[in-house]
Every structure is written in structure tokens, then in C-alpha cells.
Enzyme design. Structure first.
Site, PDB file in Angstrom:
ATOM      1  N   SER A  20     -35.708  -6.212 -19.310  1.00 47.22           N
ATOM      2  CA  SER A  20     -35.690  -6.998 -18.073  1.00 47.22           C
ATOM      3  C   SER A  20     -35.430  -8.458 -18.410  1.00 47.22           C
ATOM      4  CB  SER A  20     -37.047  -6.912 -17.392  1.00 47.22           C
ATOM      5  OG  SER A  20     -37.203  -5.658 -16.848  1.00 47.22           O
ATOM      6  N   LEU A  21     -35.619  -9.313 -17.437  1.00 47.26           N
ATOM      7  CA  LEU A  21     -35.471 -10.751 -17.672  1.00 47.26           C
ATOM      8  C   LEU A  21     -36.759 -11.445 -17.264  1.00 47.26           C
ATOM      9  CD1 LEU A  21     -31.910 -11.366 -16.171  1.00 47.26           C
ATOM     10  CD2 LEU A  21     -32.559 -11.740 -18.547  1.00 47.26           C
TER      11      LEU A  21
ATOM     12  N   CYS B 100     -41.761  -4.757  35.772  1.00 44.67           N
ATOM     13  CA  CYS B 100     -41.805  -4.393  37.191  1.00 44.67           C
ATOM     14  C   CYS B 100     -42.654  -3.151  37.460  1.00 44.67           C
ATOM     15  CB  CYS B 100     -40.392  -4.181  37.726  1.00 44.67           C
ATOM     16  SG  CYS B 100     -39.608  -2.714  37.058  1.00 44.67           S
TER      17      CYS B 100
ATOM     18  N   LYS C 253     -28.134 -17.854 -19.954  1.00 38.94           N
ATOM     19  CA  LYS C 253     -28.128 -17.166 -21.248  1.00 38.94           C
ATOM     20  C   LYS C 253     -27.711 -18.136 -22.342  1.00 38.94           C
ATOM     21  CE  LYS C 253     -26.738 -12.846 -19.068  1.00 38.94           C
ATOM     22  NZ  LYS C 253     -25.665 -11.887 -18.791  1.00 38.94           N
TER      23      LYS C 253
ATOM     24  N   GLU D  70     -23.572  -4.456 -13.008  1.00 40.61           N
ATOM     25  CA  GLU D  70     -24.299  -4.199 -11.766  1.00 40.61           C
ATOM     26  C   GLU D  70     -23.333  -3.597 -10.750  1.00 40.61           C
ATOM     27  OE1 GLU D  70     -27.436  -5.087 -12.198  1.00 40.61           O
ATOM     28  OE2 GLU D  70     -28.364  -5.152 -10.222  1.00 40.61           O
TER      29      GLU D  70
ATOM     30  N   TYR E  37     -21.538  -7.829 -16.964  1.00 37.94           N
ATOM     31  CA  TYR E  37     -22.066  -9.117 -17.404  1.00 37.94           C
ATOM     32  C   TYR E  37     -22.515  -9.135 -18.862  1.00 37.94           C
ATOM     33  CZ  TYR E  37     -26.395  -6.693 -16.203  1.00 37.94           C
ATOM     34  OH  TYR E  37     -27.404  -5.767 -16.123  1.00 37.94           O
TER      35      TYR E  37
ATOM     36  N   ASP F 168     -27.438  -8.444  -7.172  1.00 40.99           N
ATOM     37  CA  ASP F 168     -28.553  -7.639  -6.680  1.00 40.99           C
ATOM     38  C   ASP F 168     -28.063  -6.257  -6.239  1.00 40.99           C
ATOM     39  OD1 ASP F 168     -31.042  -6.925  -5.904  1.00 40.99           O
ATOM     40  OD2 ASP F 168     -31.117  -8.171  -4.114  1.00 40.99           O
TER      41      ASP F 168
ATOM     42  N   ASP G 238       0.889   4.261  -2.569  1.00 40.36           N
ATOM     43  CA  ASP G 238       0.666   5.652  -2.161  1.00 40.36           C
ATOM     44  C   ASP G 238       1.774   6.563  -2.675  1.00 40.36           C
ATOM     45  OD1 ASP G 238      -1.593   4.834  -0.930  1.00 40.36           O
ATOM     46  OD2 ASP G 238      -0.751   4.795   1.097  1.00 40.36           O
TER      47      ASP G 238
ATOM     48  N   LYS H 220     -34.785 -17.385 -10.196  1.00 36.97           N
ATOM     49  CA  LYS H 220     -34.880 -16.572  -8.973  1.00 36.97           C
ATOM     50  C   LYS H 220     -34.692 -17.419  -7.723  1.00 36.97           C
ATOM     51  CE  LYS H 220     -36.540 -12.722  -8.783  1.00 36.97           C
ATOM     52  NZ  LYS H 220     -35.913 -11.394  -8.662  1.00 36.97           N
TER      53      LYS H 220
ATOM     54  N   LYS I 274     -26.990 -13.569 -10.671  1.00 34.94           N
ATOM     55  CA  LYS I 274     -27.807 -12.377 -10.883  1.00 34.94           C
ATOM     56  C   LYS I 274     -27.516 -11.461  -9.695  1.00 34.94           C
ATOM     57  CE  LYS I 274     -32.488 -10.982 -12.148  1.00 34.94           C
ATOM     58  NZ  LYS I 274     -32.603  -9.861 -11.238  1.00 34.94           N
TER      59      LYS I 274
ATOM     60  N   CYS J  19     -35.499  -5.138  38.842  1.00 35.85           N
ATOM     61  CA  CYS J  19     -36.481  -5.615  37.857  1.00 35.85           C
ATOM     62  C   CYS J  19     -36.157  -7.063  37.477  1.00 35.85           C
ATOM     63  CB  CYS J  19     -36.445  -4.712  36.623  1.00 35.85           C
ATOM     64  SG  CYS J  19     -37.444  -5.320  35.271  1.00 35.85           S
TER      65      CYS J  19
ATOM     66  N   CYS K 159     -42.559   0.026  33.055  1.00 34.08           N
ATOM     67  CA  CYS K 159     -41.891  -1.224  32.695  1.00 34.08           C
ATOM     68  C   CYS K 159     -42.919  -2.368  32.665  1.00 34.08           C
ATOM     69  CB  CYS K 159     -40.785  -1.540  33.704  1.00 34.08           C
ATOM     70  SG  CYS K 159     -40.034  -3.145  33.404  1.00 34.08           S
TER      71      CYS K 159
ATOM     72  N   GLU L  31     -24.728 -17.534 -14.853  1.00 30.63           N
ATOM     73  CA  GLU L  31     -23.915 -16.650 -14.006  1.00 30.63           C
ATOM     74  C   GLU L  31     -24.790 -16.015 -12.931  1.00 30.63           C
ATOM     75  OE1 GLU L  31     -22.647 -14.431 -17.377  1.00 30.63           O
ATOM     76  OE2 GLU L  31     -24.172 -12.900 -17.106  1.00 30.63           O
TER      77      GLU L  31
ATOM     78  N   GLU M 131       3.916   1.619  -1.211  1.00 34.36           N
ATOM     79  CA  GLU M 131       4.499   1.872  -2.534  1.00 34.36           C
ATOM     80  C   GLU M 131       3.452   2.476  -3.464  1.00 34.36           C
ATOM     81  OE1 GLU M 131       7.986  -1.440  -3.160  1.00 34.36           O
ATOM     82  OE2 GLU M 131       5.935  -2.174  -2.976  1.00 34.36           O
TER      83      GLU M 131
ATOM     84  N   ARG N 140     -30.072   2.571 -15.183  1.00 31.28           N
ATOM     85  CA  ARG N 140     -31.023   1.932 -16.097  1.00 31.28           C
ATOM     86  C   ARG N 140     -32.185   2.856 -16.444  1.00 31.28           C
ATOM     87  NH1 ARG N 140     -35.687  -0.954 -16.186  1.00 31.28           N
ATOM     88  NH2 ARG N 140     -35.763  -2.715 -17.626  1.00 31.28           N
TER      89      ARG N 140
ATOM     90  N   ASP O 288       0.838  -1.200   0.000  1.00 30.22           N
ATOM     91  CA  ASP O 288       0.000   0.000   0.000  1.00 30.22           C
ATOM     92  C   ASP O 288       0.873   1.251   0.000  1.00 30.22           C
ATOM     93  OD1 ASP O 288      -2.027  -1.751   0.165  1.00 30.22           O
ATOM     94  OD2 ASP O 288      -2.757  -1.140   2.144  1.00 30.22           O
TER      95      ASP O 288
ATOM     96  N   CYS P 277     -35.849   0.759  31.685  1.00 28.33           N
ATOM     97  CA  CYS P 277     -36.272   0.524  33.054  1.00 28.33           C
ATOM     98  C   CYS P 277     -35.010   0.680  33.907  1.00 28.33           C
ATOM     99  CB  CYS P 277     -36.831  -0.895  33.184  1.00 28.33           C
ATOM    100  SG  CYS P 277     -36.997  -1.392  34.905  1.00 28.33           S
TER     101      CYS P 277
HETATM  102  S1  IVH Z   1     -28.520  -9.973 -18.314  1.00 27.24           S
HETATM  103  C1  IVH Z   1     -31.283  -8.100 -21.726  1.00 27.24           C
HETATM  104  N1  IVH Z   1     -27.021 -10.783 -16.378  1.00 27.24           N
HETATM  105  O1  IVH Z   1     -31.018  -8.200 -13.550  1.00 27.24           O
HETATM  106  C2  IVH Z   1     -31.209  -8.472 -20.299  1.00 27.24           C
HETATM  107  N2  IVH Z   1     -28.708  -9.174 -15.857  1.00 27.24           N
HETATM  108  O2  IVH Z   1     -33.949  -7.914 -15.183  1.00 27.24           O
HETATM  109  C3  IVH Z   1     -29.819  -8.508 -19.882  1.00 27.24           C
HETATM  110  N3  IVH Z   1     -28.699  -8.484 -13.495  1.00 27.24           N
HETATM  111  O3  IVH Z   1     -31.514  -5.103 -13.385  1.00 27.24           O
HETATM  112  C4  IVH Z   1     -29.700  -8.746 -18.459  1.00 27.24           C
HETATM  113  N4  IVH Z   1     -27.023  -9.739 -12.849  1.00 27.24           N
HETATM  114  O4  IVH Z   1     -29.028  -5.399 -14.017  1.00 27.24           O
HETATM  115  C5  IVH Z   1     -28.041  -9.989 -16.715  1.00 27.24           C
HETATM  116  N5  IVH Z   1     -25.571 -11.605 -14.782  1.00 27.24           N
HETATM  117  C6  IVH Z   1     -26.581 -10.802 -15.109  1.00 27.24           C
HETATM  118  C7  IVH Z   1     -27.223  -9.968 -14.174  1.00 27.24           C
HETATM  119  C8  IVH Z   1     -28.288  -9.168 -14.582  1.00 27.24           C
HETATM  120  C9  IVH Z   1     -27.919  -8.846 -12.474  1.00 27.24           C
HETATM  121  C10 IVH Z   1     -29.819  -7.535 -13.364  1.00 27.24           C
HETATM  122  C11 IVH Z   1     -29.837  -6.453 -14.386  1.00 27.24           C
HETATM  123  C12 IVH Z   1     -31.286  -6.040 -14.379  1.00 27.24           C
HETATM  124  C13 IVH Z   1     -31.981  -7.303 -14.036  1.00 27.24           C
HETATM  125  C14 IVH Z   1     -32.589  -7.908 -15.279  1.00 27.24           C
END
Ligand code: IVH
Length: 708
Positions: free
Chosen positions: A104-105, A444, A323, A197, A249, A140, A59, A347, A138, A464, A441, A136, A57, A159, A55, A459
Site C-alpha cells: 500500500s502507500l 394536501c 515517488k 489502475e 504507473y 481511484d 471497421d 490524499k 492517484k 395539491c 400526501c 502523479e 475504415e 491486487r 471508424d 400525490c
Molecule cells: S504506486 C508500492 N502510483 O493506490 C506502492 N499507486 O495504496 C506502489 N494507485 O491501490 C503504488 N494510482 O493501485 C501508485 N500513480 C499511482 C497510483 C497508485 C493509484 C493505487 C494503487 C493502490 C493504492 C496504493
């Protein structure tokens, strides 16, 4: 990694040469090289989790660059790491249009859903050849879209509504795992849009909330909120302090110099992620977080195994994403207006659920603090049935406007205890009742007090019953005196029977009477006698912690004990002397001082000593971790698999004894992974990260000389 197609050895050699030459004359011609080297070392640290210089070096390199840039402000390079954290505040985020819509997915929840997804794809493509998928995590957190042009990060956006998002470029630059520069041109890419993400590491999140609690700021309900909130802060300096991370991703757009779409040249999703990885982005790790497979069985197993181990992963996940790998096949499948037909989310079980708040009980803790506890209509949250949840204090109830009869959202994040996210005020029938906080309380009936500046009603009656029982339960608990077999229910029972009125009674316990009680055979009486006996020889920090002094948790108890010969020494120490102890702050010092000025505590410790309880610091409690010569100072250990000679707890205690720390997840910063039998993913990950792996035997041999 080909940040600039140099080998790690070349970067390393150049770094050392520069560091050696810094004492000589330096001029702005070094700026270019410093930028390149610092960017490389940031990659090693933030993405590869494997720094190659210290660290200090790092810095030195950084401060030299800052010095040169201050002297030559016109020559500051756009990719300079000093430009990550802009000084200017954002007044409002401008809206920008994404290069391609962010969809979305579709969701799936079990193996059958995955099979149906596979069949749909077969129908769309019109072929039944075995198709390959990538699976892979997902992540959050908060979605981000990054645009690189001419190798430079030129834009980052949230987004938003999928078509347009907010321009958060300055904030994205403050995230160290997002490269400011990446060599897309070497691949013929002039402009690229990447999706990813933004997340916060769970440990960083815990620290962040602890810090906010100390400052009296509102806590984040979960890591996701801390990450998305972080992306939208006005001051990039604050974003930098939040220590966000970003996993990429997807490449959503790749264009050559003429603006032609060349994404399909990169063949498949897995190839494109490999490319992103080689360009220096943080991506789902191949073989560990990322599976390439043609088997639905294997895919479903991979998803379930991640669901099982999601808690031990350093970041929050809410599922997996499956995918279709081949870009041409993806194109054949196409999109609906909502989601791509070539991908699906698997999910994990919801960690949030809605249920009814039936009633509120008020519990009295050992410190006298009154905690409101909501009784809920039982609901499954991420695999556990939740019936009670703490409402913390009056402020929490008022702030969230929680009422009896409300529908409430309950959440469980990680190993964290469940909590109420909010009440659904919109769906009230009008019959809901406000929660009346008691003024007396519940145990008591004495009048409750609330010191100014505190959120908690207390309390203050030392007699008590609830407080006394609470103190006894804490005293015998695992982290305190660890008296096995003296569980909460028994403490209540013995108290009611008059066999246990104070802590002293534990060490003058009436075993004869115990043996006459129903359910206590000779064996269980003997076990309890042994457990009490062995607690007499506990290290003194356990007794100090067991006394339940405010702010004196296990760590503070150990730090304090390292400074004295006996617990009674605290009776002669002033607040100032206590404050001089490394890592003991004024609040803790004040409480310890006050406690040991009281006659009843002095008397209790004297009595316990007479009853054979150790009150002296053991040799092993000397301040190993503060000792500069201690080779384990600052090292971390993690145990995985089944150990043969030691129990997990014992192993962890040994780690603490040698002045090292236990951690719960594998990261590049882990010093040693100790493996028992049937070690699984942690071992795999540690190996991939090049972490020192020890057998249980090797661990014991290594630490033995340091166990005095
Ligand atoms: S692929 C065209 N891969 O999940 C759709 N999404 O509803 C491409 N998310 O908020 C999405 N990890 O940000 C993909 N490995 C992953 C992901 C991912 C998280 C989120 C994405 C979005 C939601 C998709």
C-alpha cells in the site's frame, strides 16, 4: 511510440494500401499485417486519443481480419485484436501469486506531511542533496498487475491480498488500452510485471448508470465500483461493453532472458514511465499529470492544483502519489511490511464521511412524486457541509435498511449530489427507528398512489399546493423560462400572498402590489418586470420544457419543437406521428400525446399566447443538429478561461444553436477548445493533444454564417 519501431507515416501508408487492395483477392497472408495495423490504430484511438483513420475504415480492417480468421481458424495469431474478447465465460477466478508483493502507500494530507516525508528520506539516504521526485495522480479504481513475457500479455491479476490476486487475464484483454503485445524485448526485457489502475471515464459512468436506470437495474454508487465490478465480470463481452480504461504507473519487475532483475538499468521511475509510454501503454501524461521536481514547494503546489481541478479530470482521483525518482535511492530506502519508504500518497479531502441520520422529511415534487429526504447531523464531505440527502424512494430505504438514528456513510462523487452509500447496521444501539413511509400526501393529505412497475409514490391531486408551487418554480427556473429574480423563495412568498396562483399569473403580475411589499424597491420591481417581459420572447422549446411534461427534458423539448410550427400543433399529433420523430421514443411520445389531449393545457397555451408569450418555433430552432449538411454535426466545443464578449451560458447556447455539443472535459475527441483570458490546464492539455484551439473572436467568426 515504437510499437514496432515504424513511423506513424509508415503505418498510415500501409493502412491506406491495404484498404485500397481489399476489393481485390485477399488471402491469409494479410493476417499478420492486419493484426499489426489494427493494434496500431487501437493505440491511436484508445491511448493517444488521436485516431488517424475513420471508424468506417477501422471497421473494414477489423471485419476483413475476422473473415480471414474464420476461414483459417488455425492461423489466428495470439495478439490478434479479435482475441481480446473471449467467448468463454469464467466460472471462478483462479488465485495467482504476484511476482512481487503489492504494497500500500502511506498517506499524507498537507505540505508539512510532505516535508516530513522528504526529511525522512534524507535521513535514510544520509545525504542532503536535493532529491528529485515524480508526482502523479492517484487513480481511484481497481488495481491491476500485468505480466508480459516474450512481449505478450500472458497474465493479469487483481491486487487481492497483496501477495495473491485473482487471475482476470481474459477480462484485462477486453480493455482496449491494455496492449496485448509490447516490444519489451527491444529493451532486453524478457519478463515484466506492470502495475496500474483500471478506471471508467466519468462520462461513460454516467451513461452506464442512465442505461441501468432505464433497465431497472441497480445503480453503481461510484465510478470505482463500476470499474472494480467490471474487472470481475464472468463474461469478457460484458467487460468490453463497460469500456474500461487502464493507466499504468509502475514497472515492478523487469527480468532478462536468464531471469536476472534488470529493473535498475532503467535508472528512475520517470525514465521507466517514459519507456512504458513509448511501448504503447497509457501512462500519466508528462508535464500535465506527471511532474518531475526537486522542490517541495512546487510538489505541494502541484498536488493542491490537482485537488482543485480534480472534478474536471475525466477519471476519479483520490489524491496524488509522490515517488522518489531514482531507483538506486529507492532501493536504499526500502520498504516496511505495509508500504515503500520512498513513496507517499497525498490524499485529497475525503469525499466520504460518517454521520447520524436525524430524521426523514417527505417532499412533494411538481409531478406529485414523494421524495424522502434524510436530515443529517452536518458533516464535511470533500469541502462541503452536508445536512440533507435524498433517499430517492421507499425501495432505496428498504434495500439499504436505513433507519432513523443510524450512522450512515455519505459520499460525494464528482459533481454528483451527495448520497448515502450505506447505513452502519453493526453499530446500532437498538434505539434506531424504521422509516415509516406515508400513505397520505404530506402537503394536501390526499391518499398517495403507486402505479405498478414504478418505484415512486405519488400525490395525484392536481390542486395539491406543493405540486402547484413546484410547477411554478420549475416554470421560472433557469433552464426553463429563465425568469431572473423569480427565485424559489419568492415563488413561495408570492404564492402565499395569493399573487401567483397559476402560470398565467406570471404574465399578468400585479407589480403595483409588489412595490408595496417590504424589500421591493423601484429597481427590483423594474428588474422583475424586465425579466418577465424578456421571457415572452423565449424560443418555444423553453416553454415546452417549462410545462414540466414527464420525460420531456431540455433535449427532447428541442427535438420536438424542431418538428412543429407552434406548440399547439402537438394537439393534433398522434402517438405514432410523435414516435416518427428522430430520437423520440414511445414513452416520451405517449406523455406528450396525453398532455396535449388535455383541455387545460390547450387553454393554458392559448392564454399564454394572448398574454404575449411566444409559442412558435423560432428560425434558430430548426433542426440544425439533424441536418446532414451541417458542418458542425457531431462536433464538440469546450470553453475555458474568461470570455470577453459572451457569458458562458450564451456561448454554450450558440454551440447548441449550430447543432454542436458542449462538453466539460478535454479529451482527444474534443473538436474545438475556445479560450478566453487566463486559460490554464485545459489549454495546455488541448495543445498536447493537438486539439483545434480558437479565440473567442475566431469562434464567433466561424459560427456566424450558421446562425440564421
Ligand atoms: S504506486 C508500492 N502510483 O493506490 C506502492 N499507486 O495504496 C506502489 N494507485 O491501490 C503504488 N494510482 O493501485 C501508485 N500513480 C499511482 C497510483 C497508485 C493509484 C493505487 C494503487 C493502490 C493504492 C496504493
Amino acid at each position: 511510440m515504437h510499437l514496432k519501431k515504424k513511423t506513424a507515416a509508415t503505418y498510415y501508408k500501409q493502412t491506406k494500401q491495404i484498404l485500397a487492395s481489399l476489393s481485390e483477392h485477399i488471402d491469409h497472408s494479410l493476417m499478420h499485417q492486419l493484426v499489426e495495423l489494427i493494434n496500431y490504430h487501437e493505440y491511436c484511438y484508445y491511448i493517444d486519443n488521436d485516431p488517424v483513420i475513420s471508424d468506417k475504415e477501422f471497421d473494414t480492417l477489423f471485419s476483413t481480419l475476422v473473415e480471414l480468421e474464420t476461414k483459417n481458424p488455425k492461423k489466428v495469431l495470439p495478439d490478434s485484436p479479435t482475441q481480446r474478447v473471449s467467448n468463454s465465460l469464467t466460472s471462478n477466478f483462479e488465485s495467482v501469486t504476484h511476482l512481487s508483493p503489492m504494497l500500500s502507500l502511506e498517506n499524507s494530507y498537507n505540505k508539512q506531511d510532505i516535508q516530513e516525508f522528504n526529511e525522512r528520506i534524507i535521513r535514510l539516504i544520509g545525504s542532503s542533496d536535493r532529491m528529485a521526485f515524480t508526482v502523479e495522480p492517484k487513480y481511484d479504481g481497481g488495481t491491476i498487475a500485468l505480466v508480459y513475457e516474450n512481449n505478450h500479455l500472458v497474465r493479469a491479476a487483481t491486487r487481492g491480498n497483496g501477495e495473491q490476486g485473482d487471475d482476470i487475464t481474459q477480462n484485462a484483454k477486453a480493455i482496449r488500452s491494455i496492449p496485448l503485445w509490447a516490444d519489451f524485448k527491444s529493451l532486453g526485457i524478457h519478463r515484466a510485471e506492470l502495475r496500474g489502475e483500471v478506471l471508467i471515464n466519468k462520462n461513460t459512468f454516467t451513461d452506464l448508470n442512465l442505461d441501468r436506470q432505464k433497465k431497472g437495474e441497480q445503480l453503481f454508487a461510484n465510478p470505482r465500483n463500476a470499474a472494480t465490478g467490471g474487472l470481475r465480470m464472468k463474461d469478457p463481452k460484458m467487460v468490453s461493453q463497460r469500456k474500461l480504461d487502464a493507466f499504468i504507473y509502475q514497472i515492478s519487475v523487469a527480468e532478462d532472458e536468464s531471469g536476472t532483475d534488470i529493473l535498475r538499468d532503467f535508472k528512475s521511475h520517470s525514465d521507466s514511465i517514459d519507456i512504458l509510454e513509448s511501448l504503447g501503454f497509457k501512462t500519466p501524461e508528462k508535464g500535465i499529470e506527471r511532474l518531475f521536481s526537486t522542490s517541495i514547494d512546487e510538489i505541494a503546489t502541484f498536488c493542491s492544483s490537482w485537488e482543485e481541478k480534480r472534478e474536471s479530470f475525466s477519471f476519479e482521483l483520490d489524491g496524488m502519489v509522490i515517488k522518489l525518482d531514482d531507483f538506486n535511492l529507492q532501493e536504499q530506502c526500502g520498504f516496511t511490511s505495509h508500504h515503500p519508504r520512498w513513496a507517499i500518497a497525498f490524499k485529497f479531502k475525503a469525499k466520504q464521511a460518517t454521520t447520524k441520520l436525524l430524521a426523514v422529511d417527505f417532499q412533494v415534487g411538481r409531478t406529485g412524486a414523494i421524495t424522502p429526504v434524510a436530515r443529517l447531523e452536518g458533516v464535511d464531505v470533500g469541502g462541503a457541509t452536508i445536512t440533507n440527502v435524498s433517499l430517492h424512494n421507499e425501495e432505496f430505504i428498504l434495500e439499504k435498511d436505513i433507519r432513523i438514528g443510524d450512522q450512515v456513510i455519505v459520499e460525494r462523487a464528482g459533481d454528483v449530489i451527495p448520497y448515502i452509500v450505506k447505513s452502519l447496521s453493526k453499530v446500532r444501539s437498538g434505539e434506531e427507528q424504521p422509516i415509516d413511509f406515508p400513505t397520505q400526501c404530506p402537503s394536501c393529505s390526499s391518499t398517495l398512489e403507486k402505479p405498478i412497475e414504478e418505484a415512486v409514490w405519488r400525490c395525484v391531486n392536481e390542486d395539491c399546493t406543493s405540486k402547484i408551487v413546484g410547477k411554478l418554480i420549475h416554470f421560472v427556473s433557469k433552464d426553463a423560462m429563465n425568469i431572473d429574480g423569480f427565485g424559489e423563495a419568492y415563488v413561495h412568498k408570492f404564492f402565499e400572498l395569493g399573487m401567483l396562483k397559476s402560470i398565467r399569473d406570471i404574465y399578468q403580475f400585479d407589480f403595483e402590489k409588489l412595490s408595496t411589499l417590504e424589500g421591493f424597491g423601484a429597481k427590483s420591481v423594474e428588474n422583475l418586470r424586465e425579466a418577465i417581459d424578456s421571457s415572452r420572447n423565449n424560443p418555444a422549446y423553453r416553454l415546452l420544457y417549462a410545462l414540466g411534461i414527464r420525460y420531456v427534458g431540455k433535449t427532447n423539448a428541442k427535438t420536438l419543437i424542431a418538428e412543429v410550427d407552434s406548440l399547439l400543433d402537438f394537439c393534433h399529433m398522434s402517438v405514432e406521428q410523435l414516435c416518427e420523430i428522430h430520437e423520440i421514443g414511445p414513452k416520451v411520445a405517449e406523455q406528450v400525446y396525453k398532455t396535449f389531449q388535455k383541455d387545460d393545457i390547450r387553454q393554458l397555451i392559448n392564454d399564454l399566447q394572448k398574454l404575449g408569450v411566444n409559442i412558435h418555433r423560432l428560425e434558430s430552432e430548426k433542426k440544425a443538429e439533424l441536418d446532414e449538411d451541417n458542418p458542425f454535426n457531431g462536433t464538440t466545443f469546450l470553453f475555458t478561461g474568461t470570455l470577453q464578449q459572451l457569458k458562458r451560458n450564451e456561448a454554450k447556447e450558440l454551440v447548441e444553436k449550430i447543432g454542436a455539443k458542449n462538453v466539460s472535459a478535454v479529451s482527444g475527441k474534443l473538436s474545438y477548445l475556445v479560450v478566453g483570458e487566463k486559460a490554464g490546464s485545459k489549454l495546455k492539455k488541448a495543445k498536447a493533444l493537438g486539439i483545434h484551439v480558437l479565440s473567442e473572436k475566431e469562434f464567433l467568426a466561424m459560427i456566424k454564417p450558421y446562425l440564421s
